[in-house]
Scaffold this active site. Sequence first.
Site: not given
Ligand code: HSE
Length: 312
Positions: A131, A184
Amino acid sequence: MEYIQVSAPATIGNIGPGFDVLGLAIRHWGDRLEARKTDQGVSIAAVNSTVGGSELSKDPDKNTAGIAAKQTLKLLGIDQGVELVLHKGLPMGSGLGSSAASAVAAAFAVNELYDRPLTKEELILPATLAEEKVSGGFFADNTAPALLGGATLTRSCMPLDVTRIGCIENLIVILVTPDIVVLTREARELLPKTVPMEDFIFNMANTSLITAAFSKNDYSLFARSLNDVVVEPVRSKLIAGFDEVKKNALKAGADGMAISGSGPTVFAITDTPKRARFIEDAMVRTFALHGIRSMSLITEVDPEGARVIETQ
Ligand code: HSE
């Protein structure tokens, strides 16, 4: 066993205020993956999708399924390989842990194919390393719940220390994915570098209470704690109509609404099945008023996470 088919669920990263630490697995949406033993290496024979993921790379070094399969084989110290067929049930860039679901499915399938030497907890590392390659950050709030089911909390990434917290049985989640792409990597670049002390205290209190709520199976405590004053105000600007969608979700009876992961999916909550349809309708219609089509789902917590569908 020569062949296995597995699934891994969609996940809601952060669960509101718990940025990078809280995550939740949900039912009905997710990825499916077929894996077959081979003599050597990792290959991806096909990526099939009904949700716009078919353009995903079949290069095992560019697809999180391929990267996770390689990482898992390395961890197992096995000199054999695997051929994968990935069935995407989650769109990329949706905030539902799409890349994590593929990574988790692959790590889980490889481990099962080669007689399960590792626990699900131990598979969080190879899945999260995969990931990391696509998201630009090392966080387990999608991979951990996709593997373990329920809600999870990451105490530390290095070394990786994740705890499964539990489930809220009467929690109904209304997911709405507007037709907007939020990467992201980009949504992380927007984050503030410093946080005022009062906002830190507020988010810490609410994150802790959500943890307590999932440990105690307490919907009402969760509903009171779904508040984020640090990340939501910044990221919601990437989601056209967000403020109005939230206002109308609450007006339709939702007890809270927040961004799922880095968005653009948003999720509202209720414990009343009759209200769920009204909330879903209000959210979808409000996005439509902003000229945005959306996909929606009324669902609940997936307590199991990655699972075997078939073996041969
Ligand atoms: N914790 C991560 C973010 C999750 O919020 O960037 C991404 O799905």
